[in-house]
Design a protein around this motif. Structure first.
Motif, short mmCIF file in Angstrom:
data_model
loop_
_atom_site.label_atom_id
_atom_site.label_comp_id
_atom_site.label_asym_id
_atom_site.label_seq_id
_atom_site.Cartn_x
_atom_site.Cartn_y
_atom_site.Cartn_z
N ASN A 48 35.83 33.42 45.22
CA ASN A 48 35.62 34.25 44.04
C ASN A 48 35.25 35.70 44.36
N ALA B 205 52.00 31.95 41.22
CA ALA B 205 52.39 32.29 39.85
C ALA B 205 51.28 33.08 39.16
N ARG B 206 50.06 32.61 39.34
CA ARG B 206 48.91 33.29 38.72
C ARG B 206 48.73 34.68 39.32
N CYS B 207 48.89 34.75 40.63
CA CYS B 207 48.74 36.04 41.33
C CYS B 207 49.77 37.04 40.77
N THR C 80 39.51 42.96 34.83
CA THR C 80 40.96 43.01 35.06
C THR C 80 41.30 42.78 36.53
N LEU D 57 41.52 40.84 40.36
CA LEU D 57 41.96 39.53 40.86
C LEU D 57 40.99 39.11 41.95
N ASN E 287 47.78 44.07 36.10
CA ASN E 287 46.88 45.08 36.67
C ASN E 287 47.66 46.33 37.08
N GLU F 80 51.35 37.05 37.94
CA GLU F 80 51.10 37.42 36.54
C GLU F 80 49.95 38.42 36.42
N ARG F 81 48.85 38.12 37.07
CA ARG F 81 47.67 38.99 36.94
C ARG F 81 47.88 40.32 37.66
N ASP G 195 47.40 31.21 44.39
CA ASP G 195 48.28 30.58 43.39
C ASP G 195 49.36 31.62 43.06
N CYS H 198 40.84 33.65 45.08
CA CYS H 198 41.44 32.39 44.63
C CYS H 198 42.74 32.64 43.87
N ASP H 199 42.85 33.79 43.23
CA ASP H 199 44.09 34.11 42.51
C ASP H 199 45.26 34.32 43.48
#
Ligand code: IMP
Length: 445
Positions: free
Chosen positions: A103, A156-158, A145, A147, A165, A160-161, A154, A150-151
């Motif tokens: 985190n 897909a999550r990375c 906003t 990352l 950003n 997207e975020r 992943d 942990c993002d």
């Protein structure tokens, strides 16, 4: 159970790297809890120099676990460079020796770019940052906003975020600063790959540290920068973006406040500062040049010449008081040999009012008058002394007078870059600290 924190009691660059390296033998775990690759901790072992920006100095000691905890803003490119650099020089940096907080927030290309652009925008009001993206990354964290590591794990999550950003950052880069936009997809791809490389090191470091604390493992918390650069308690706005003292440990490491234990400050026998902002005891001209040259005062991270000045007892007393330091270590006393009589700042006078501690409530230090004392200098070598009595008489008197002014015991004096160039004065570890060195046990989980 035992833990110890070591923090900078000036404006950073106090020589913490060497001290942490020295103390690492007596601990199981070394933890970085704030800051990022803006730090540069130099350690000299057997004449060989090591510079660490993100990885705790404990990595140079076999069997120690090193944790980059939640409060650190991690530039994963710099981190991988550091891991590779250590491996190339024969230091093994496996996941059992290096733990990275899932985190912790990530510093991306856009943060470094905006750091530079925002400094340019500020013009004469610039902070003089290290350009490592620290402020923009912590800003994203605070504005929700950012990352986290942990993002990155992943894809897909990375993606997207990170796209979201970057969209905002590119708007700022293009529309506010009129500069070329960053290539979103290239950045997304690069950081997804980096995430895969970092994955084995990533852990719930807060849980691991709390367990380690409960199990009685000895933890050393390694502060970066110094308390005068603390975002809340330093010379705002000329500060870094994290809580640099022991106050930052519970949130930055994910441990309860009572796990912090004893705190030891580190301060040089004189003062330096890099970047802009108030530096009351600053010297100029030949005197400053001689001190800078004698102390090799050039930034480890940026190579910038550091501003140099006399010992400021007002600032150091404040830093130690804020941290509740049990003692402090005076570093680089040897540098003062041959520099003539030595001025020490004992008080500030602002608008007729005298302060013996840094006045954190004032908007600025404009118009500060210094109350000083001049102590006799010495020409004899102090670097070879290994006992307090072996120091030149005037050097001993200097240490004792400064200690009195700061009102906190000097537990050790450092007189050179090498590990053995120290003079012990009082125990650094608390009475509850086991006398023997720990047996290397390796992994935390
Ligand atoms: P930043 O941390 O790069 O945003 O820089 C903010 C201020 O803190 C600038 O004045 C930097 O020179 C200073 N600073 C940041 N890291 C260090 C450090 O490790 N040592 C000394 N000064 C630092």
């Amino acid at each position: 159970m035992p833990s110890l924190s070591v923090f900078g009691a000036q404006w950073g660059d106090e020589g913490k790297g060497k001290i942490i390296d020295l103390l690492s033998d007596r601990v199981d775990v070394v933890v970085r809890y704030q800051g990022g690759a803006n730090a540069g901790h130099t350690v000299v072992v057997d004449g060989v120099k090591w510079v660490l920006h993100l990885i705790p100095s404990g990595i140079l000691h076999e069997g120690k676990v090193n944790v980059i905890a939640t409060g650190v803003a991690i530039d994963p490119i710099k981190l991988l460079e550091e891991i590779d650099g250590l491996e190339e020089r024969g230091v093994s940096v496996g996941p059992e020796r290096l733990r990275i907080a899932a985190n912790a927030h990530v510093i991306f290309e856009q943060h470094k770019r905006i750091d530079g652009l925002s400094e340019r925008w500020k013009g004469d009001g610039r902070i003089g940052t290290t350009g490592r993206g620290i402020g923009p990354a912590y800003s994203d964290k605070a504005s929700r906003t950012g990352l986290r590591i942990c993002d990155l794990l992943d894809p897909a999550r990375c993606a997207e975020r990170l796209r979201a950003n970057l969209a905002e950052k590119n708007a700022v880069i293009g529309k506010v600063h009129g500069e070329e936009l960053l290539d979103v997809e290239a950045i997304v791809q690069r950081y997804v790959e980096i995430g895969a490389r970092l994955a084995p090191f990533v852990a719930d470091t807060g849980a691991e540290l709390r367990r380690a604390h409960r199990d009685g493992r000895r933890i050393l918390f390694e502060g970066a920068q110094g308390v005068m650069l603390d975002i809340d308690h330093g010379t705002y706005p000329f500060v870094t973006s994290s809580n640099t003292g022991p106050g930052g440990i519970p949130s930055g490491a994910g441990v309860p406040p009572h796990a912090v234990g004893r705190s030891i400050g580190i301060a040089k026998a004189y003062c330096t500062r890099v970047g802009e902002g108030p530096f009351p005891s600053e010297m100029f001209g030949d005197d400053a040049d001689r001190l800078r040259a004698a102390g090799h005062e050039y930034g480890t991270t940026t190579g910038r010449p550091r501003r140099a000045g006399s010992f400021d007892a007002v600032a150091v007393r404040y830093c130690l008081d804020l941290a509740g330091a049990a003692g402090w270590i005076m570093t680089k006393l040897d540098v003062l040999s041959g520099l003539g009589d030595l001025k020490v700042v004992t008080g500030y006078r602002i608008d007729g009012e005298e302060f013996s501690e840094y006045p954190a409530h004032l908007p600025s230090l404009d118009g500060v008058e210094l109350i000083t004392e001049t102590l006799p200098g010495w020409t004899e070598d102090a670097a070879s002394a290994r006992t307090f009595d072996a120091l030149p008489d005037a050097a001993r008197r200097y240490v004792e007078r400064v200690e009195e002014l700061v009102a906190t015991p000097i537990v050790m004096v450092s007189v050179g870059a090498e590990r053995d160039a120290v003079i012990d004065r009082e125990p650094i570890f608390g009475a509850d600290w086991p006398a023997s060195a720990p047996t290397p046990e390796g992994a935390l989980s």
